[in-house]
Design a protein around this motif. Structure first.
Motif, mmCIF file in Angstrom:
data_model
loop_
_atom_site.group_PDB
_atom_site.id
_atom_site.type_symbol
_atom_site.label_atom_id
_atom_site.label_comp_id
_atom_site.label_asym_id
_atom_site.label_seq_id
_atom_site.Cartn_x
_atom_site.Cartn_y
_atom_site.Cartn_z
ATOM 1 N N GLU A 6 35.710 37.705 39.887
ATOM 2 C CA GLU A 6 36.823 38.590 40.209
ATOM 3 C C GLU A 6 36.741 39.871 39.398
ATOM 4 O OE1 GLU A 6 39.551 34.591 40.565
ATOM 5 O OE2 GLU A 6 39.776 36.007 38.920
ATOM 6 N N SER A 7 37.371 40.899 39.929
ATOM 7 C CA SER A 7 37.474 42.172 39.212
ATOM 8 C C SER A 7 38.679 42.928 39.733
ATOM 9 C CB SER A 7 36.200 43.001 39.398
ATOM 10 O OG SER A 7 35.998 43.288 40.760
ATOM 11 N N GLY A 8 39.055 43.950 38.987
ATOM 12 C CA GLY A 8 40.113 44.841 39.456
ATOM 13 C C GLY A 8 41.438 44.718 38.745
ATOM 14 N N GLY A 9 41.595 43.727 37.883
ATOM 15 C CA GLY A 9 42.844 43.604 37.151
ATOM 16 C C GLY A 9 42.984 44.693 36.108
ATOM 17 N N GLY A 10 44.159 44.727 35.486
ATOM 18 C CA GLY A 10 44.371 45.711 34.442
ATOM 19 C C GLY A 10 45.841 45.930 34.177
ATOM 20 N N ARG A 19 43.822 47.038 43.032
ATOM 21 C CA ARG A 19 43.059 46.349 44.075
ATOM 22 C C ARG A 19 42.152 45.325 43.417
ATOM 23 N NH1 ARG A 19 38.037 47.919 47.750
ATOM 24 N NH2 ARG A 19 38.592 46.874 49.718
ATOM 25 N N LEU A 20 42.352 44.073 43.762
ATOM 26 C CA LEU A 20 41.535 42.994 43.230
ATOM 27 C C LEU A 20 40.398 42.678 44.195
ATOM 28 C CD1 LEU A 20 44.304 40.507 41.991
ATOM 29 C CD2 LEU A 20 43.294 42.455 40.793
ATOM 30 N N SER A 21 39.272 42.292 43.626
ATOM 31 C CA SER A 21 38.124 41.868 44.419
ATOM 32 C C SER A 21 37.633 40.529 43.898
ATOM 33 C CB SER A 21 36.981 42.887 44.328
ATOM 34 O OG SER A 21 37.373 44.141 44.791
ATOM 35 N N CYS A 22 37.074 39.738 44.788
ATOM 36 C CA CYS A 22 36.481 38.454 44.403
ATOM 37 C C CYS A 22 35.252 38.240 45.283
ATOM 38 C CB CYS A 22 37.475 37.324 44.574
ATOM 39 S SG CYS A 22 36.788 35.682 44.285
ATOM 40 N N ALA A 23 34.096 38.188 44.640
ATOM 41 C CA ALA A 23 32.850 38.030 45.370
ATOM 42 C C ALA A 23 32.229 36.673 45.071
ATOM 43 C CB ALA A 23 31.871 39.134 44.988
ATOM 44 N N ALA A 24 31.806 35.989 46.116
ATOM 45 C CA ALA A 24 31.154 34.690 45.969
ATOM 46 C C ALA A 24 29.652 34.856 46.098
ATOM 47 C CB ALA A 24 31.668 33.716 47.018
ATOM 48 N N SER A 25 28.932 34.140 45.274
ATOM 49 C CA SER A 25 27.471 34.168 45.340
ATOM 50 C C SER A 25 26.933 32.745 45.202
ATOM 51 C CB SER A 25 26.890 35.056 44.246
ATOM 52 O OG SER A 25 27.246 34.572 42.970
ATOM 53 N N GLY A 26 25.702 32.565 45.646
ATOM 54 C CA GLY A 26 25.079 31.253 45.585
ATOM 55 C C GLY A 26 24.515 30.883 46.941
ATOM 56 N N ASN A 27 24.182 29.615 47.090
ATOM 57 C CA ASN A 27 23.599 29.134 48.344
ATOM 58 C C ASN A 27 24.715 28.789 49.323
ATOM 59 O OD1 ASN A 27 20.973 29.359 47.249
ATOM 60 N ND2 ASN A 27 21.205 27.369 46.258
ATOM 61 N N TYR A 94 43.965 34.518 40.414
ATOM 62 C CA TYR A 94 42.762 33.732 40.695
ATOM 63 C C TYR A 94 42.458 33.776 42.187
ATOM 64 C CZ TYR A 94 43.765 31.532 36.163
ATOM 65 O OH TYR A 94 44.011 31.295 34.838
ATOM 66 N N CYS A 95 41.177 33.861 42.519
ATOM 67 C CA CYS A 95 40.793 33.704 43.909
ATOM 68 C C CYS A 95 40.275 32.279 44.114
ATOM 69 C CB CYS A 95 39.745 34.716 44.333
ATOM 70 S SG CYS A 95 38.158 34.567 43.511
ATOM 71 N N TRP A 115 36.937 28.186 42.536
ATOM 72 C CA TRP A 115 37.879 29.102 41.917
ATOM 73 C C TRP A 115 37.143 30.165 41.106
ATOM 74 C CZ3 TRP A 115 43.219 28.979 42.420
ATOM 75 C CH2 TRP A 115 43.767 27.834 43.016
ATOM 76 N N GLY A 116 37.738 31.350 41.082
ATOM 77 C CA GLY A 116 37.268 32.374 40.175
ATOM 78 C C GLY A 116 37.809 32.137 38.780
ATOM 79 N N GLN A 117 37.366 32.966 37.840
ATOM 80 C CA GLN A 117 37.737 32.781 36.446
ATOM 81 C C GLN A 117 39.092 33.393 36.124
ATOM 82 O OE1 GLN A 117 35.873 35.194 37.563
ATOM 83 N NE2 GLN A 117 36.430 37.057 36.450
ATOM 84 N N GLY A 118 39.614 34.190 37.012
ATOM 85 C CA GLY A 118 40.908 34.817 36.801
ATOM 86 C C GLY A 118 40.783 36.225 36.270
#
Length: 125
Positions: A6-10, A19-27, A94-95, A115-118
């Motif tokens: 996740e990113s975009g907090g503050g 604007r928050l973003s959450c990107a998933a990666s992996g197989n 959290y996403c 889940w994302g890390q928050g």
């Protein structure tokens, strides 16, 4: 397997936007529902908004008209535009995604929640 970042907090003043973003990666084989949750200090984690892979959205009442959830399926990313923020929106956000992935070619892990890390969102009055 799968990692959600996740990113975009503050820190923002009341009435501001983030604007928050959450990107998933992996197989990743497929993603079903994506969602945003939040947890304020001393409170339980609560649902904020969800979006299906087909684009259907759902919002809890306290963010309707202020927050907008969206997705980019090609990038395995979910966003949340947050406008008219108030101090009551202060929380860790959290996403969560429902994902089917593979651990090696031909071997799939059934759909489960990741889940994302928050990311911290703080709204100053």
């Amino acid at each position: 397997q799968v990692l959600l970042v996740e990113s975009g907090g503050g820190l923002v003043q009341a009435g501001g936007s983030l604007r928050l973003s959450c990107a998933a990666s992996g197989n990743i084989v497929s993603i079903n529902t994506m969602g945003w949750y939040r947890q304020a200090p001393g409170k339980q984690r609560e649902l904020v908004a969800t979006i299906t892979s087909g684009g259907s959205t759902n919002y809890v009442d306290f963010v309707k008209g202020r927050f907008t959830i969206s997705e980019d399926n090609a990038k395995n990313t979910v966003y949340m535009q947050m406008n008219s923020l108030t101090p009551e929106d202060t929380a860790v956000y959290y996403c969560k995604m429902q994902i089917i992935c593979t651990i090696e070619p031909g071997i799939q892990i059934p759909m489960r929640d990741y889940w994302g890390q928050g990311t911290q969102v703080t709204v100053a009055s």
